[in-house]
Design an enzyme around this catalytic site. Sequence first.
Site, PDB file in Angstrom:
ATOM      1  N   LYS A 172      38.909  -0.068  56.519  1.00 48.40           N
ATOM      2  CA  LYS A 172      38.106  -1.145  56.373  1.00 48.40           C
ATOM      3  C   LYS A 172      37.029  -1.146  57.453  1.00 48.40           C
ATOM      4  O   LYS A 172      35.872  -1.379  57.047  1.00 48.40           O
ATOM      5  CB  LYS A 172      38.735  -2.331  56.348  1.00 48.40           C
ATOM      6  CG  LYS A 172      38.450  -3.257  55.322  1.00 48.40           C
ATOM      7  CD  LYS A 172      39.412  -4.456  55.400  1.00 48.40           C
ATOM      8  CE  LYS A 172      40.384  -4.853  56.285  1.00 48.40           C
ATOM      9  NZ  LYS A 172      41.418  -5.588  56.316  1.00 48.40           N
ATOM     10  N   THR A 195      36.157   1.154  59.765  1.00 50.97           N
ATOM     11  CA  THR A 195      35.343   2.396  59.545  1.00 50.97           C
ATOM     12  C   THR A 195      34.307   2.348  58.471  1.00 50.97           C
ATOM     13  O   THR A 195      33.086   2.670  58.886  1.00 50.97           O
ATOM     14  CB  THR A 195      36.425   3.661  59.480  1.00 50.97           C
ATOM     15  OG1 THR A 195      37.322   3.610  60.629  1.00 50.97           O
ATOM     16  CG2 THR A 195      35.591   4.925  59.549  1.00 50.97           C
ATOM     17  N   ARG A 210      35.281  -8.201  64.309  1.00 47.79           N
ATOM     18  CA  ARG A 210      36.150  -8.800  65.275  1.00 47.79           C
ATOM     19  C   ARG A 210      36.466  -8.089  66.573  1.00 47.79           C
ATOM     20  O   ARG A 210      36.342  -6.824  66.522  1.00 47.79           O
ATOM     21  CB  ARG A 210      37.695  -9.016  64.515  1.00 47.79           C
ATOM     22  CG  ARG A 210      37.692 -10.000  63.403  1.00 47.79           C
ATOM     23  CD  ARG A 210      38.820  -9.869  62.695  1.00 47.79           C
ATOM     24  NE  ARG A 210      39.028  -8.486  62.125  1.00 47.79           N
ATOM     25  CZ  ARG A 210      40.122  -8.007  61.219  1.00 47.79           C
ATOM     26  NH1 ARG A 210      40.999  -9.160  61.443  1.00 47.79           N
ATOM     27  NH2 ARG A 210      40.352  -7.061  60.743  1.00 47.79           N
ATOM     28  N   LYS A 251      49.798  -0.133  68.763  1.00 48.26           N
ATOM     29  CA  LYS A 251      48.727  -0.431  67.732  1.00 48.26           C
ATOM     30  C   LYS A 251      47.455   0.482  68.114  1.00 48.26           C
ATOM     31  O   LYS A 251      46.481   0.769  67.111  1.00 48.26           O
ATOM     32  CB  LYS A 251      48.464  -1.748  67.543  1.00 48.26           C
ATOM     33  CG  LYS A 251      47.962  -1.863  66.155  1.00 48.26           C
ATOM     34  CD  LYS A 251      47.919  -3.502  65.839  1.00 48.26           C
ATOM     35  CE  LYS A 251      47.276  -3.715  64.676  1.00 48.26           C
ATOM     36  NZ  LYS A 251      45.406  -3.292  64.756  1.00 48.26           N
ATOM     37  N   ALA A 298      44.984 -12.411  61.679  1.00 48.21           N
ATOM     38  CA  ALA A 298      44.932 -12.521  60.107  1.00 48.21           C
ATOM     39  C   ALA A 298      46.216 -13.079  59.526  1.00 48.21           C
ATOM     40  O   ALA A 298      46.149 -13.580  58.588  1.00 48.21           O
ATOM     41  CB  ALA A 298      44.371 -10.975  59.371  1.00 48.21           C
ATOM     42  N   PHE A 354      43.272  -7.464  56.251  1.00 58.02           N
ATOM     43  CA  PHE A 354      44.222  -7.109  55.564  1.00 58.02           C
ATOM     44  C   PHE A 354      43.555  -6.942  54.078  1.00 58.02           C
ATOM     45  O   PHE A 354      42.577  -6.358  53.955  1.00 58.02           O
ATOM     46  CB  PHE A 354      45.461  -8.117  55.268  1.00 58.02           C
ATOM     47  CG  PHE A 354      46.266  -8.199  56.285  1.00 58.02           C
ATOM     48  CD1 PHE A 354      47.173  -7.087  56.676  1.00 58.02           C
ATOM     49  CD2 PHE A 354      46.422  -9.643  57.011  1.00 58.02           C
ATOM     50  CE1 PHE A 354      47.759  -7.314  58.050  1.00 58.02           C
ATOM     51  CE2 PHE A 354      47.261  -9.698  58.081  1.00 58.02           C
ATOM     52  CZ  PHE A 354      47.911  -8.717  58.600  1.00 58.02           C
ATOM     53  N   PHE A 372      38.955  11.505  52.204  1.00 61.02           N
ATOM     54  CA  PHE A 372      39.951  12.247  53.202  1.00 61.02           C
ATOM     55  C   PHE A 372      39.651  13.745  52.629  1.00 61.02           C
ATOM     56  O   PHE A 372      39.473  13.910  51.414  1.00 61.02           O
ATOM     57  CB  PHE A 372      41.379  11.966  53.222  1.00 61.02           C
ATOM     58  CG  PHE A 372      41.469  10.853  54.015  1.00 61.02           C
ATOM     59  CD1 PHE A 372      40.956   9.503  53.685  1.00 61.02           C
ATOM     60  CD2 PHE A 372      42.121  10.959  55.277  1.00 61.02           C
ATOM     61  CE1 PHE A 372      41.423   8.254  54.362  1.00 61.02           C
ATOM     62  CE2 PHE A 372      42.390   9.933  56.031  1.00 61.02           C
ATOM     63  CZ  PHE A 372      42.034   8.309  55.713  1.00 61.02           C
ATOM     64  N   TRP A 400      33.260   8.672  57.911  1.00 62.19           N
ATOM     65  CA  TRP A 400      34.124   9.009  59.070  1.00 62.19           C
ATOM     66  C   TRP A 400      33.796  10.512  59.404  1.00 62.19           C
ATOM     67  O   TRP A 400      33.659  10.760  60.836  1.00 62.19           O
ATOM     68  CB  TRP A 400      35.669   9.277  58.500  1.00 62.19           C
ATOM     69  CG  TRP A 400      36.692   9.449  59.575  1.00 62.19           C
ATOM     70  CD1 TRP A 400      37.071   8.597  60.346  1.00 62.19           C
ATOM     71  CD2 TRP A 400      37.220  10.815  60.220  1.00 62.19           C
ATOM     72  NE1 TRP A 400      38.044   9.205  61.119  1.00 62.19           N
ATOM     73  CE2 TRP A 400      37.857  10.424  61.026  1.00 62.19           C
ATOM     74  CE3 TRP A 400      36.781  12.055  59.806  1.00 62.19           C
ATOM     75  CZ2 TRP A 400      38.644  11.546  61.952  1.00 62.19           C
ATOM     76  CZ3 TRP A 400      37.525  13.175  60.621  1.00 62.19           C
ATOM     77  CH2 TRP A 400      38.357  12.846  61.667  1.00 62.19           C
TER      78      TRP A 400
END
Lengths: 469, 469, 469, 469
Positions: free
Chosen positions: C70, C72, C93, C104, C272, C300, C380, C408
Amino acid sequence: MSDIEIARAAAIKPITEIAGRLEIPVDSLMPYGHTKAKVSLDYIDTLSEKPDGRLILVTAITPTPAGEGKTTTSVGLNDGLNKIGKKAMVCLREPSLGPCFGMKGGAAGGGYAQVIPMEDINLHFTGDFHAITSAHSLLSALIDNHIYWGNAAGFDTRRVSWRRVVDMNDRSLREITSSLGGVSNGYPREDGFDITVASEVMAIFCLSRNLEDLQERLGRVVVGYTHEREPIRAEAVLAPGPMTVLLKDALAPNLVQTLEHNPAFIHGGPFANIAHGCNSVIATRTALKLADYVVTEAGFGADLGAEKFLDIKCRSAGFSPDVVVLVATVRALKMHGGAGKDELTNENVEAVRSGCANMIRHIENLKQFGLPVVVAVNQFSADTPAELKVVADMAAEQGVKAIDASHWANGGNGTSELAQEVVKLADSGSSQFGTLYPDEMPIWDKIRTIATKLYRATRIHEQTIANPI
Amino acid sequence: MSDIEIARAAAIKPITEIAGRLEIPVDSLMPYGHTKAKVSLDYIDTLSEKPDGRLILVTAITPTPAGEGKTTTSVGLNDGLNKIGKKAMVCLREPSLGPCFGMKGGAAGGGYAQVIPMEDINLHFTGDFHAITSAHSLLSALIDNHIYWGNAAGFDTRRVSWRRVVDMNDRSLREITSSLGGVSNGYPREDGFDITVASEVMAIFCLSRNLEDLQERLGRVVVGYTHEREPIRAEAVLAPGPMTVLLKDALAPNLVQTLEHNPAFIHGGPFANIAHGCNSVIATRTALKLADYVVTEAGFGADLGAEKFLDIKCRSAGFSPDVVVLVATVRALKMHGGAGKDELTNENVEAVRSGCANMIRHIENLKQFGLPVVVAVNQFSADTPAELKVVADMAAEQGVKAIDASHWANGGNGTSELAQEVVKLADSGSSQFGTLYPDEMPIWDKIRTIATKLYRATRIHEQTIANPI
Amino acid sequence: MSDIEIARAAAIKPITEIAGRLEIPVDSLMPYGHTKAKVSLDYIDTLSEKPDGRLILVTAITPTPAGEGKTTTSVGLNDGLNKIGKKAMVCLREPSLGPCFGMKGGAAGGGYAQVIPMEDINLHFTGDFHAITSAHSLLSALIDNHIYWGNAAGFDTRRVSWRRVVDMNDRSLREITSSLGGVSNGYPREDGFDITVASEVMAIFCLSRNLEDLQERLGRVVVGYTHEREPIRAEAVLAPGPMTVLLKDALAPNLVQTLEHNPAFIHGGPFANIAHGCNSVIATRTALKLADYVVTEAGFGADLGAEKFLDIKCRSAGFSPDVVVLVATVRALKMHGGAGKDELTNENVEAVRSGCANMIRHIENLKQFGLPVVVAVNQFSADTPAELKVVADMAAEQGVKAIDASHWANGGNGTSELAQEVVKLADSGSSQFGTLYPDEMPIWDKIRTIATKLYRATRIHEQTIANPI
Amino acid sequence: MSDIEIARAAAIKPITEIAGRLEIPVDSLMPYGHTKAKVSLDYIDTLSEKPDGRLILVTAITPTPAGEGKTTTSVGLNDGLNKIGKKAMVCLREPSLGPCFGMKGGAAGGGYAQVIPMEDINLHFTGDFHAITSAHSLLSALIDNHIYWGNAAGFDTRRVSWRRVVDMNDRSLREITSSLGGVSNGYPREDGFDITVASEVMAIFCLSRNLEDLQERLGRVVVGYTHEREPIRAEAVLAPGPMTVLLKDALAPNLVQTLEHNPAFIHGGPFANIAHGCNSVIATRTALKLADYVVTEAGFGADLGAEKFLDIKCRSAGFSPDVVVLVATVRALKMHGGAGKDELTNENVEAVRSGCANMIRHIENLKQFGLPVVVAVNQFSADTPAELKVVADMAAEQGVKAIDASHWANGGNGTSELAQEVVKLADSGSSQFGTLYPDEMPIWDKIRTIATKLYRATRIHEQTIANPI
């Protein structure tokens, strides 16, 4: 044979028979099994007009790892007094369950000078310490409950000074945080558990004259402070009544017997290092009514233990001792004289002589209370005649007899000579007992008196704590 | 007169006299005062070849705030059995000191169907709960001490599952952090206190056949887990021996009397909501040897309490009950039928009829165990003939008699009819007792059996807890 | 090349140059080094009369371990919009230091769609989170200090609801007991630390329009309750003023750049899962004044994250989005369709088709808010034409375009088609944005509305908590 | 005008202009807003071959409530040096946020001798203390996490000696119990928070020469002990690398200006009462490269603060001071001479004379380090000529000049004479600096040396702590 083997092998008489010799009516005896009994408080009340017997205090030189045998000598002396035909009994402290399961072991004498049933005495006995634990715990619960339900007394929760107790050596409970787990478990506090013998309830129990006096004293206990640092007492949480209900059976003294079937009271046991360290006033007073000679002991050495017995217990109860037995051993004097712990079986007259300084200081101290003194030399097999002679000579220089006593090996036969001397001194009327300081003396002056007169301090340093709570 | 006034006004006979009626030799009786005594374990061993008396279980409908009177009926039935000439005794649980000082009050029956000395029973009694508290506390101390001195057993200190106990209702000890105050006080842990009756020691104590069995069971208690989540048992900290020493006197059952001087054992008291909730196996077994009819009770209603009595205690001890008395009251049935708590003195036949569904369900449940049932209607003065008739009619439809009993007001005279019926059923040989499930059944199947057969659940939801410790 | 290698290898322009393209005066730019800057609040005030640009929300299908991208895609779309000649910027954010040092990792996009200087952004950045931690900690300290000095506000110390925070993943601080160590450290309490992004100060910070609004909102925070369960707010301990002083610099939004040197605001970051999960209102509002197209993301999936963005942030700030980009990947759809995590590189058209149910539900949900939607398929290398076609077909059935995006690998060149479609929809005026429920609706009705309309629950179970605090 | 009014009213120049005067290239300056900047570590590396300027230490007589003005004098002296045409700068400590929000207030000089932007300096400044707090907290979290995941390093959880920090005065965090709430929150411990300036990370930060040295020092920190009491260091939990990452920006010194626009470094701030109490080595070293005269201060009086500066910081960094300025005030000397706090505005020549004993002792102490001394008399309006003359006379007897300085009222104009004398002494080459003890001296000998030479103790009492951890 070990102490426990001797105790287990002993013939034991029904407690009713022992009580019978003291002329206690069967109805006034509350049995706990066949060999332990409590003497009812009602019966004790009926004895008040009877004259008192002689009061014999057993104390000791400064304790060493070598051992002195104060309890053993007290038991042996009682047997000796009975052996020479006197109506005598001994008053001892109850042992604590906690240290008993720790490293320390029981506390019922040794060798052929023991009180029995030894195992019962060292375990639950007649439940006195359980009752004291329950009464203490009830007050603890009432305090937190009082705070929980609105805190009308205004406790500053950081200044609840009443800690909890358990009759067990449990390091993990020394310091805890309580009332965790949310709103319904109350206000979190720093708290902790002491051992039951350190409970203030124990000290009060041992000083009380009767149930009314007990209840009144319990009500005065300071349990915490307000935000303004005003003390709050147990009566504020309505504790004294129910605490006394829990203690009403326990307050009656416990009758048992020595190995030679002579009567013994074992009742109460406040910690000598923080409280006065003697058996209950009720037991001693009752013994003085029932017997012509009453042997009792005080904690630690004559400086600490005898001082508390005389200045606190005797003052409070109105007792006036007739003679003091100062227990010493050649082994311990040798250590005071500089001998090492592994050299005690070798003859060392010079070390004994040098160590007698300790004995002499205690004799001097005891004379300050106006009391006649006799030294009991609690014999060990390695003691040599030369060593024993030194002790006798040094004592004689103070005008005091030092008498060998072999009760550990021989029971009452081993203390006949000691018993004769004790009776002579006790009956002589030479006691001029007085406490070391008057009760109305300010606290710092009391401390100074004890420090300078007994401990030979030059001066004390008065330090007022700014924020004592 | 209140219960306590009746109890205090009662004439009480020496416990030796009560024991004499049961032919217990004086030497086998360990007195605690003159009206309580323990029966020695050695003597109990000698009774093993004697035939057993009849075993009568007293249980009840689902409890309501209106009260059913299970203990009172047990005591009254015992008096009734003696009144009609039978050699009978009753076996009850010991009350807990904690709730006694809380809001709940004592537990020794009521009115003219009480056991005495009531106050003693509700306070320290013979010290059994103190001994259990001490044994539990000793294990607690040994665990933390074991960890302190190197933790050879490999406890994960976060997974010590053995909590502490105190025989006091004290909310502030429910959750604590212990071992604070620095290195020498051990490893800080989250801990907490339960009430003594909730101790696993209590449950084990009540199921043990003798001291050897007790010690063996104590050794198996899981007290914590290793980092690999392997269980660690009490034997790993060498606790079972000293715990058993602390419990050796307590394990002997306590003999007292009813107001009508009939014998009663009061011994053991595990919490019914977390344990099996019955008096000790030893007391019941001894009573079966000493009397022809033995009345005993189980906790709560017949679903929870009787089920545990039958599936746990009877299975474990090999007991086979002969008859079940299901206690009901018109008041409680009225509440089950929908009446409010303040309407219970008004006649309401329909509510009683409707509430009888509860009674019927319990009768059905008890029949599943193969047991004959009689309903005892514990009378209150406001009960009307029409209401009582409904209860009798509804019970009769189940083939069961419902008999009015007025022991609260009249003692044994009020239960003569009930006693006759109990004797008839007990002697009939109609009992075909079997437990609800075999012991080797897997745990989830046991739960399913109880849930569906007794509680009439459709199914259970098996939820395996991922990280249960 | 890894994300961090790409980021480190990137040429980066002076932030003054990026600001220059947005026509921000140098004096209104507070530099933090040469490549980060805050835009002054005074300057922002001067923009109020300028018209707003288009607001583009980026959200996603339900997250899977396969990853959706999201952030990216938000960065890539911004680059695409600039590539096709639009004046655009992105609002994101700030990442949290705690999880960054946990498992993470950072949060600044990926591949050729990143914001830079990436390491600075993931570490202290411009100190905003430190300022929020300080402001939160100040309130914590003021509360305990207030209680310590007499507790004029009447806190029930068990009901202080304001927990502490630290910008670190530290399990050992989750639950603590504080104020231990005696009287001078205050009243012991159960307390604990959350991570800074979970602070209510963070949520308030992100919803505030300016410093006055911030201070007013801080004052309203409920920090505890009285014994009567009345709420006590931060203003009672005089916290809002000093907290605002600590936050005054932090409230200015942070300007950085993408790898393609397009402007990005990174500002604020509420959790979130417990808060609304979007960047600050101030950053978004300022971007709408400075650019014609503003891309922003929500936490999310579209159910949880977009719902909160729309119902909370947009309502509070008065924003009206023009178009929604729903990010999906073939991989994630495949997992929703039942494929295992290790099968994602194998073509599986049926799994993709089946998984599109998830995408369709989100499209339906977003339409309920009156918003036009476009699906961005974040490519991808293992995606096959057949799989991509299924996604496009399924979206088309909902009247929605699904457009492949390769940002990407290709940066802005990879999102040109997506950007064109976004511009078309945003400029179309077809948005008829409305929140899902009115603000004045009672709380249970709000919950029911969301549960039934978005999550398709049949009904909700309203459970009033008896003792909620 | 108050200090804050003067600071707010001051014209302030762009920090680039100040840096320009020091010939720092723009690229080597990392701005934080327009009036604060960090000087890049890379640039600092390039200065290593440049010759050092003169190092001037400002210290003071023993502090009194009357105030001496050490920071103010340092700032004023810097302005005076610039005023007389010297290229000078001052190096000061960063203030702590905690005490700033407590009662103590900020720390940036006073009157017309201040550093600005004063409010920024007293709040977050450039985030150095936040970075130190983060690095410290990271180590805290890593330790507990290490224990949680198997404790490979073998921590005795009771002996984790690394406490936590927070940059806030918060009494309730001084002592806590952490890791409560069950198995997943770790092993409960007694822990606590210090203020960030008391962090060992702060002390290390201020002594480090560069990032490599910093990382190496961090790795050596003892954070706990094994059960065998072997120390465990931060490197065992892999902390030094990530801690250094968190500190890499912070380690560059912060450039600001005085009210007279002369350059100042404000960098680092270890607590003087538990650490060495001086600004960072990096700042001082950089200043010595950039300016001809560098003024810096040490904490508290010349005994404690200057001793630590000389024996710790100078030894560690290889600095050799050229002159010491000993700050005194007539007011403070008057207090040392026995005058009460409310009598300080009355002339009292005798009290001043008597109080000069304190000044003389400090002069003697400083001479032991081989340093030339000048006394700066920080003037107050109530000082009388007679009083000032006494100070000058008493100093003269020690061969030292005492010079009046009015920087508080007059800025750099008030310290011209002082500056001239300082330059004269610094340039004279008369400094023969040596530390008080060699570094290889055993610890007790070091303590004895300081105690006897500086504090004039007769002897020290070596007390080995039996169980120190």
